[in-house]
Design an enzyme around this catalytic site. Structure first.
Site, PDB file in Angstrom:
ATOM      1  CE  LYS A 177      -1.878   2.729   2.988  1.00 12.25           C
ATOM      2  NZ  LYS A 177      -1.729   4.014   2.259  1.00 12.25           N
ATOM      3  CD  GLU A 251      14.052   0.299   8.366  1.00 14.99           C
ATOM      4  OE1 GLU A 251      14.541   1.233   9.009  1.00 14.99           O
ATOM      5  OE2 GLU A 251      14.656  -0.771   8.154  1.00 14.99           O
ATOM      6  CB  CYS A 286      13.509   8.633   8.343  1.00 14.84           C
ATOM      7  SG  CYS A 286      14.270   7.709   6.996  1.00 14.84           S
ATOM      8  CD  GLU A 385      10.694  12.024  11.765  1.00 17.07           C
ATOM      9  OE1 GLU A 385       9.593  11.534  12.052  1.00 17.07           O
ATOM     10  OE2 GLU A 385      11.551  11.418  11.092  1.00 17.07           O
TER      11      GLU A 385
HETATM   12  P1  NAD Z   1       2.544   7.755   8.499  1.00 17.03           P
HETATM   13  O1  NAD Z   1       2.943   6.799   9.557  1.00 17.03           O
HETATM   14  O2  NAD Z   1       1.489   8.746   8.784  1.00 17.03           O
HETATM   15  O3  NAD Z   1       2.070   6.985   7.199  1.00 17.03           O
HETATM   16  C1  NAD Z   1       2.842   5.967   6.628  1.00 17.03           C
HETATM   17  C2  NAD Z   1       1.947   4.965   5.943  1.00 17.03           C
HETATM   18  O4  NAD Z   1       1.107   4.345   6.919  1.00 17.03           O
HETATM   19  C3  NAD Z   1       0.998   5.567   4.896  1.00 17.03           C
HETATM   20  O5  NAD Z   1       0.925   4.693   3.788  1.00 17.03           O
HETATM   21  C4  NAD Z   1      -0.330   5.626   5.619  1.00 17.03           C
HETATM   22  O6  NAD Z   1      -1.432   5.572   4.753  1.00 17.03           O
HETATM   23  C5  NAD Z   1      -0.238   4.375   6.481  1.00 17.03           C
HETATM   24  N1  NAD Z   1      -1.110   4.382   7.666  1.00 17.03           N
HETATM   25  C6  NAD Z   1      -1.524   5.443   8.391  1.00 17.03           C
HETATM   26  N2  NAD Z   1      -2.320   5.041   9.394  1.00 17.03           N
HETATM   27  C7  NAD Z   1      -2.413   3.693   9.294  1.00 17.03           C
HETATM   28  C8  NAD Z   1      -3.110   2.699  10.053  1.00 17.03           C
HETATM   29  N3  NAD Z   1      -3.864   3.006  11.101  1.00 17.03           N
HETATM   30  N4  NAD Z   1      -2.967   1.400   9.674  1.00 17.03           N
HETATM   31  C9  NAD Z   1      -2.207   1.064   8.618  1.00 17.03           C
HETATM   32  N5  NAD Z   1      -1.545   1.972   7.863  1.00 17.03           N
HETATM   33  C10 NAD Z   1      -1.637   3.269   8.197  1.00 17.03           C
HETATM   34  O7  NAD Z   1       3.902   8.448   8.085  1.00 17.03           O
HETATM   35  P2  NAD Z   1       4.133   9.646   7.089  1.00 17.03           P
HETATM   36  O8  NAD Z   1       3.829  10.920   7.773  1.00 17.03           O
HETATM   37  O9  NAD Z   1       3.467   9.387   5.787  1.00 17.03           O
HETATM   38  O10 NAD Z   1       5.705   9.505   6.809  1.00 17.03           O
HETATM   39  C11 NAD Z   1       6.628  10.177   7.543  1.00 17.03           C
HETATM   40  C12 NAD Z   1       7.269   9.271   8.580  1.00 17.03           C
HETATM   41  O11 NAD Z   1       7.903   8.178   7.930  1.00 17.03           O
HETATM   42  C13 NAD Z   1       8.350   9.992   9.333  1.00 17.03           C
HETATM   43  O12 NAD Z   1       8.273   9.686  10.686  1.00 17.03           O
HETATM   44  C14 NAD Z   1       9.614   9.417   8.725  1.00 17.03           C
HETATM   45  O13 NAD Z   1      10.732   9.524   9.560  1.00 17.03           O
HETATM   46  C15 NAD Z   1       9.216   8.030   8.449  1.00 17.03           C
HETATM   47  N6  NAD Z   1      10.129   7.415   7.472  1.00 17.03           N
HETATM   48  C16 NAD Z   1      11.019   6.475   7.923  1.00 17.03           C
HETATM   49  C17 NAD Z   1      11.913   5.884   7.048  1.00 17.03           C
HETATM   50  C18 NAD Z   1      12.886   4.847   7.520  1.00 17.03           C
HETATM   51  O14 NAD Z   1      13.348   4.074   6.695  1.00 17.03           O
HETATM   52  N7  NAD Z   1      13.212   4.782   8.798  1.00 17.03           N
HETATM   53  C19 NAD Z   1      11.903   6.237   5.696  1.00 17.03           C
HETATM   54  C20 NAD Z   1      11.000   7.187   5.274  1.00 17.03           C
HETATM   55  C21 NAD Z   1      10.108   7.770   6.187  1.00 17.03           C
END
Ligand code: NAD
Length: 489
Positions: A177, A251, A286, A385
């Protein structure tokens, strides 16, 4: 712009090798800078996820039995396709998420290398086979089954490759997804996925986190969950995995320290690299080096040069090749970043930036001036963050105190160290609680080096051969040449 990149008007999920929707709902992908509609996307729901998981489940036995050399060849074909389409894909991502085309092209190059890396790594990812007295002991590597994967919006090409490449190389089938803010390049990739892989091996269902994401997370036929995103949602995924006793890799976020020792050789190079560490990806990484620890001996000189660099960074349209910093992905992110900046203005010293910028022709975009604060490690901007081009500069003199502060956040994803003294570098790398330590060059990503976090930054490692361990399990087969002598007379 739409015509140049060949976007479709409507994108559907990829389920069982076909572009099809069960849900009748849809949402728009919009140009982050201009606000213009780019395409409509099916808002996948539980029914789409159920169909996708069923397709992945029925494709699993065939894919698991496919010789690894063949799986590997198909991953190379996928890499070839991305290579052929990279210019178009980079522009699609730049429009969709607001990052510059220079950066999004790098994303796709990293994606290509991931497909090729795991195509090769899978071939050598074997179990073992040992003769033992009177027989053999074998440890077989087996894929897990259907994997559910959920990714964020900041680097969609990299996130898609980080998830697809190891899972497929190891013989799993999957349902991915993408993020609702950045689905387009992954949906474009579905053209190649449908052509290259047998039906059902890779399925992609776009949609909202609380709908498609939650349905995928809870599905009883999903044998592993792999998630990249926020710590908050990571906890939800981890709970779901615990409820069904399936493995979960996470991650999550970061708040990485970037430490400058007074003995550096070339101040201007380090200044430049520290600015890059904080502003690459518009700070929406991140890994971003968002807490800069400057030693007292060079603090003033360093900060003044750093301010000069920040003020020279060109903010502009993401699709203009001259732009160094595009816009944030959405209004939600823009307002979030401005809220952090407001809190920094209350308890810290604003050095430069600190406002929304306007770019003619892209008035809808949330452009943020590259921003530097002097602060201490306890402030909100130093602890949380932000995911925007906002750097917290912290002064240090006492080494042990600085290390404690560098480790003194909930995260532990990456860290930078600048020094010409090898002992300082090694000792500091040992003491930092972070998954990746870069000495003298931030963001020095090398294929095959493990990528993942300590404590709040997640569980598991990607980008490396060991990732294949997370997508397989070992089966022990012990063979005796014959039944043992009778024990009961
Ligand atoms: P998010 O957690 O809001 O969303 C990430 C994904 O999770 C999206 O596809 C979203 O639709 C899905 N999601 C949201 N709620 C959900 C639920 N209840 N059940 C299942 N799926 C759900 O994160 P974001 O704001 O889109 O991304 C930013 C975050 O991602 C930051 O914290 C960043 O540091 C992190 N990130 C980490 C890495 C890594 O490799 N460590 C890489 C990129 C981004």
């Amino acid at each position: 712009m739409k015509v140049d990149v060949g976007l479709a008007d409507h994108y559907e999920p990829l389920i069982g090798g076909k572009r099809m929707s069960i849900s009748t709902e849809a949402f728009d992908a919009v140009n982050a800078a201009t606000g213009a509609r780019l395409a409509t996307i099916t808002r996948g729901g539980a029914d789409d996820i159920n169909a996708a998981v069923a397709a992945a489940k029925s494709a699993f036995p065939g894919w698991a039995a496919t010789p690894v050399a063949q799986r590997s060849a198909l991953l190379h074909r996928l890499a070839d396709w991305v290579e052929e389409n990279i210019d178009r894909l980079a522009v699609i991502d730049a429009m969709d998420i607001g990052r510059t085309i220079g950066e999004t092209a790098i994303d796709h190059r990293i994606a290509i290398s991931q497909y090729r890396f795991f195509a090769a790594a899978a071939v050598t990812h074997t179990g073992w086979n040992n003769p033992v007295p009177g027989g053999w002991a074998i440890a077989k590597r087996e894929p897990l089954g259907v994997v559910g994967q959920i990714i964020p919006w900041n680097v969609p090409a990299i996130m898609t490759a980080f998830k697809l490449a190891p899972a497929l190389a190891a013989g799993n089938t999957l349902v991915l997804k993408p993020d609702e803010n950045a689905s387009l390049s992954t949906l474009e990739l579905c053209v190649a996925l449908a052509e290259i892989f047998p039906p059902g091996v890779v399925n992609v269902v776009p949609g909202m986190g609380t709908e498609a994401g939650a349905a995928l997370t809870a599905h009883p036929d999903v044998e592993k969950l792999a998630f990249t995103g926020s710590a908050e949602v990571g906890r939800i995924i981890a709970h779901a995995g615990a409820d069904r006793l399936v493995p979960v890799s996470l991650e999550l976020g970061g708040k990485s320290p970037n430490i400058v020792f007074p003995d550096i050789d070339d101040l201007d190079r380090v200044v430049d690299n520290a600015a890059f560490a904080a502003t690459y990806c518009n700070g929406q990484s991140c890994l971003a080096g968002t807490r800069l620890f400057l030693h007292d001996d060079l603090y003033d000189d360093f900060l003044s040069r750093l301010t000069g660099v920040f003020e020279r960074i060109t903010v502009g349209s993401p699709v203009d090749p001259a732009t160094r910093l595009g816009c944030l992905v959405s209004q939600t992110q823009g307002e979030r970043v401005l809220d952090f900046i407001a809190s920094g203005k209350e308890d810290s010293n604003l050095v430069t930036g600190g406002s929304r910028a306007t770019v003619p022709g892209s008035e809808a975009g949330w452009f943020i001036e590259p921003t530097v604060f002097e602060t201490d490690n306890t402030s909100r901007i130093a602890q949380q963050e932000i995911f925007g081009p906002v750097l917290s500069v912290i002064r240090w003199r006492d080494y042990d105190e600085m290390i404690e502060q560098a480790n003194g956040v909930d995260y532990g994803l990456a860290a930078g160290v600048y020094t010409s003294n090898l002992a300082h570098a090694m000792r500091t790398a040992d003491r930092l609680k972070a998954g990746s330590i870069w000495v003298n060059q931030y963001f020095n990503l090398v294929d095959g080096s493990p990528f993942g976090g300590y404590h709040g930054s997640g569980i598991g490692r990607e980008y490396c051969a060991e990732t294949l361990d997370m997508y397989t399990q070992l089966k022990s087969v012990v063979i005796a040449e014959q039944a043992p002598p009778p024990m009961f007379g």
